[in-house]
Design a protein around this motif. Structure first.
Motif, short mmCIF file in Angstrom:
data_model
loop_
_atom_site.label_atom_id
_atom_site.label_comp_id
_atom_site.label_asym_id
_atom_site.label_seq_id
_atom_site.Cartn_x
_atom_site.Cartn_y
_atom_site.Cartn_z
N THR B 320 -18.13 53.67 127.15
CA THR B 320 -17.98 52.51 128.03
C THR B 320 -16.55 52.33 128.54
O THR B 320 -16.28 51.42 129.29
CB THR B 320 -18.45 51.21 127.33
OG1 THR B 320 -17.70 51.03 126.13
CG2 THR B 320 -19.93 51.26 127.02
N GLN B 321 -15.66 53.23 128.15
CA GLN B 321 -14.34 53.25 128.79
C GLN B 321 -14.44 53.75 130.22
O GLN B 321 -13.55 53.51 131.04
CB GLN B 321 -13.39 54.17 128.02
CG GLN B 321 -12.93 53.62 126.68
CD GLN B 321 -12.01 54.59 125.95
OE1 GLN B 321 -11.83 55.73 126.38
NE2 GLN B 321 -11.44 54.14 124.85
N VAL B 322 -15.51 54.47 130.54
CA VAL B 322 -15.64 55.09 131.86
C VAL B 322 -16.25 54.08 132.84
O VAL B 322 -17.36 53.60 132.61
CB VAL B 322 -16.53 56.35 131.78
CG1 VAL B 322 -16.55 57.06 133.14
CG2 VAL B 322 -16.06 57.29 130.68
N PRO B 323 -15.54 53.75 133.91
CA PRO B 323 -16.10 52.80 134.88
C PRO B 323 -17.41 53.34 135.46
O PRO B 323 -17.54 54.54 135.70
CB PRO B 323 -15.04 52.74 135.99
CG PRO B 323 -13.79 53.29 135.40
CD PRO B 323 -14.21 54.24 134.33
N GLY B 324 -18.38 52.46 135.65
CA GLY B 324 -19.64 52.87 136.26
C GLY B 324 -20.65 53.48 135.30
O GLY B 324 -21.76 53.82 135.70
N ILE B 325 -20.30 53.60 134.02
CA ILE B 325 -21.19 54.25 133.06
C ILE B 325 -22.46 53.41 132.82
O ILE B 325 -23.46 53.92 132.33
CB ILE B 325 -20.44 54.51 131.73
CG1 ILE B 325 -21.20 55.49 130.82
CG2 ILE B 325 -20.19 53.23 130.98
CD1 ILE B 325 -21.07 56.91 131.22
N SER B 326 -22.41 52.13 133.22
CA SER B 326 -23.58 51.27 132.95
C SER B 326 -24.82 51.75 133.72
O SER B 326 -25.93 51.36 133.39
CB SER B 326 -23.27 49.81 133.29
OG SER B 326 -23.03 49.68 134.67
N ARG B 327 -24.64 52.60 134.71
CA ARG B 327 -25.82 53.13 135.40
C ARG B 327 -26.60 54.10 134.51
O ARG B 327 -27.78 54.33 134.71
CB ARG B 327 -25.41 53.84 136.69
CG ARG B 327 -25.11 52.86 137.82
CD ARG B 327 -24.58 53.56 139.03
NE ARG B 327 -23.30 54.18 138.75
CZ ARG B 327 -22.88 55.34 139.25
NH1 ARG B 327 -23.66 56.03 140.07
NH2 ARG B 327 -21.69 55.82 138.93
N PHE B 329 -25.63 54.66 130.75
CA PHE B 329 -25.59 54.32 129.32
C PHE B 329 -26.29 52.98 129.11
O PHE B 329 -25.81 51.94 129.53
CB PHE B 329 -24.13 54.24 128.85
CG PHE B 329 -24.01 53.85 127.40
CD1 PHE B 329 -24.66 54.58 126.40
CD2 PHE B 329 -23.26 52.74 127.02
CE1 PHE B 329 -24.55 54.21 125.07
CE2 PHE B 329 -23.16 52.37 125.69
CZ PHE B 329 -23.80 53.11 124.72
#
Lengths: 448, 448
Positions: B320-327, B329
């Motif tokens: 979740t440090q990576v921006p946009g990962i919510s698509r 993860f």
């Protein structure tokens, strides 16, 4: 530190790290920080760290400067067998002497290769060459001996006689100690050979003792304002303030003739700081917020669960850094997508629709639900916007809600952090740990 | 690097870090290494790192030396609002000017406090004071503006005229740039303001270009052995190997007259390295394993869930440090206590009893169960012993199982890490991310 004490009776040290891998930024120098702490323990004030490339002229010039401004110079690195290991040669040039073979060191190097069953490359012979008149310091872990030597402190030929560093430098010679850059070799040699010997020779009239207190929940200037004259320069103990990722640390350094007197000075200041700052102070030394939380869980014997969105597992991860936390920390849920908040955590859909995922009602429901799921006494939750963009409802980057649920209730706090994504996540995790800490403090028996 | 290039046409820089927390060893200076790499990119050779305490005389004296020996001086730290923030005053003294209020900086500071809904402490006004004639560098992330100024390079009054550093220093003025010590502020200001401006002014005859490739899954010496002569010193590009927390990084530095020529040299070496090391290379630049995983999730459009025990949320937190990962993860479960593995994750009790929580069957069941719970395409799990003590069944510290579940199957890998608790947790998280990466690589269309 008291500026007067820098000169005269307190010894001042320079630490020089040699290596192009350091000046080029390829590698981080950790030796100098370690040596600084060791020097302070001996009552020596580290005043300069200097990092130099593998360039003979630059090293010799820097050594020449260091012997003038420092009483003690500790050099790390540049003692290897390769062509770019130049510390030996630089020291010889500084002293105006040649390099001579030190037979016992050569035998030690040959022994090491013999034990490893390999022939000694001719190059390693270089490591047994020392400036004439210097003393070899045996290296039990590696091939490179250290070097201990003194050189005259030539007074600066500079005509500007008012130069502040020319005052009070009355000692006729400067001690230079060169040690290997490999941290394990450096540390072993320091602890077994260098430190005991320095201790004997120093007869330092003063000892320095350090204490660090950590705070969370107030800004740097607000804390300073509450401390009055404590952070004024020239005080003893000297109190410095540093901020790191929203944790504010107060570093107290006391100087006194004895350890007991220094500790008494520190005790008095610590008592004053705790009185002024109260619960803002969460720990000391190497403590982080999770250690304070772990101690309070131990004292209250309460169990804990976490429900994280914006922090993505960071609260749980920090808690599980503490050994033995499995007795109190049951576990947690990272409900990162909004659908997971509903499906896995069981947050009612109407809450998510009405208030959005980043809201106080959702933070409270997250804490309540995870508390039930894990059958824990306490639960903490986070939801917010880490960025770089606002959420789909337009909630701003840095907005964070922290929910806290316990047997008889639930509450929520709202904070707004600034910074980049990782900073917001880290500060949101700290906010959650701190809320937990403050709640646990209130649950302690009144005797505390 | 070529020693001749150090002088004459190549600019030489000194980096000065200010703060007693640095010279005392309380805090590690990471800014100087970062700045060195940025300076090298601009073709400027960092020749000295100097770290100084919060002591005005020492700072002024060191600045006075640096302006004589370096063409460019970059100073970090000492720009805060407190009494021991002395960089502003030291620069004013060096230039022989007074500090004057810079109105736009004051308004910026007031704005920041206003946005945070707090009154500006009077002390913060100090941060808007600059040496007369100096230029303020706006700080978009914080209150302290940077300072850009030039001072005459007074020729050393020292009579030793053969002093090597006096050769080739023909430029009449030295540029000094002071930036905040907070890394995020420093980096943003460097990249957006300082670097573009230096680039314009420098006209360096050689450019240095750096490229860093990161590897996971092989040790440092194994990687070096596969690279043959590539790591030999004096090569162009020069290739250095560093290991950090089980990630092995290869740093290539090329020097050439033009950017295109330097990039061509780097391209050739990178191609060779990738051919030799294959899938062991996971990224470049600031990449970490989670960035490689995020790119592959994007390419495969697969969703992911995590079930963590030994890593305690660290895998989820890194993702979740990576921006946009919510698509991609969905989320995860930290099943830290064994009872939580059964009650929340639904691991069958007989598995836990028969094999213990730290076992391959439990790792596989954790991945399968969390994949179902979060309705994800893929799931990764960790279980192991972080230490300091073996688990209650006697499984040794450092033993880690990583489970991976996908639509058609499940598998597990066993690794044994050595080190302290935090190192084992971090390396276990990296192992999990790397397993995921290797699995995703195999799911890419054959065209890659």
């Amino acid at each position: 530190m008291d500026t007067v004490a820098h000169r005269g009776s307190i010894m001042r040290a320079e630490i020089i790290a040699v290596g192009t891998e350091l000046t080029s930024g390829q590698k981080l120098d950790t030796n100098s920080a370690w040596l600084s702490r060791r020097l302070l323990e001996l009552g020596v004030m580290p005043c300069w760290h200097t990092t130099l490339p593998d360039d003979l002229e630059i090293i010799v010039t820097a050594l020449d400067l260091s012997r003038q401004r420092a009483d003690l110079v500790v050099i790390t690195g540049g003692l290897g067998p390769t062509l770019d290991d130049l510390t030996r040669e630089a020291l010889a040039r500084l002293a105006g002497v040649e390099l001579v073979l030190h037979e016992p060191s050569l035998r030690h190097i040959e022994d090491i290769f013999a034990r490893r069953g390999r022939p000694m490359p001719e190059r390693n012979r270089l490591q047994a060459m020392l400036p004439r008149g210097a003393e070899a310091l045996p290296n039990p872990l590696g091939t490179a001996p250290g070097i201990w030597m003194t050189v005259p402190r030539t007074p600066c030929a500079c005509p500007r006689e008012e130069h502040p560093l020319n005052l009070g430098l009355a000692k006729p010679r400067t001690t230079l100690i060169a040690l290997p850059g490999v941290p394990s070799e450096l540390r072993t040699m320091w602890q077994t050979i260098v430190a005991p010997r320095l201790q004997q020779q120093l007869h330092s009239p003063l000892v320095f003792r350090e204490r660090v207190l950590h705070c969370f929940g107030l800004g740097e200037s607000a804390i300073e304002a509450k401390l009055g004259d404590l952070t004024k320069r020239g005080r003893n103990p000297e109190v410095g303030i540093t901020a790191s990722d929203a944790t504010i640390s107060l570093r107290l350094v006391a100087q006194a003739p004895t350890d007991a007197e220094a500790q008494a000075l520190l005790d008095a200041d610590e008592a004053f700081i705790r009185q002024q700052l109260g619960e803002v102070v969460f720990g000391s030394g190497d403590d982080e917020l999770q250690h304070a939380v772990a101690r309070l869980l131990e004292r209250t014997q309460l169990t804990l669960a976490t429900a994280e969105s914006v922090t993505g597992g960071l609260v749980a991860s920090r808690l599980t850094q503490v050994p033995g936390i499995s007795r109190f920390f049951r576990g947690g849920i990272v409900a990162y997508q909004t659908t997971s908040k509903a499906s896995v955590l069981g947050i009612p859909a109407h809450l998510l629709e009405q208030y959005g995922a980043v809201s106080a009602p959702v933070a409270e429901a997250m804490a309540q639900r995870v508390r039930q799921l894990f059958q824990a006494d306490l639960a903490i939750s986070t939801t917010g916007v880490a960025g770089p963009d606002p959420d789909e409802r337009g909630q701003p980057v840095g907005l964070v809600y922290v929910g806290l649920a316990w047997t008889n209730g639930v509450r929520c706090c709202e904070v707004r952090w600034f910074g980049e994504r990782l900073e917001i996540q880290s500060r949101a995790a700290k906010t959650a740990l701190n809320e937990l800490r403050l709640h646990l403090l209130r649950m302690l028996p009144a005797t505390r």
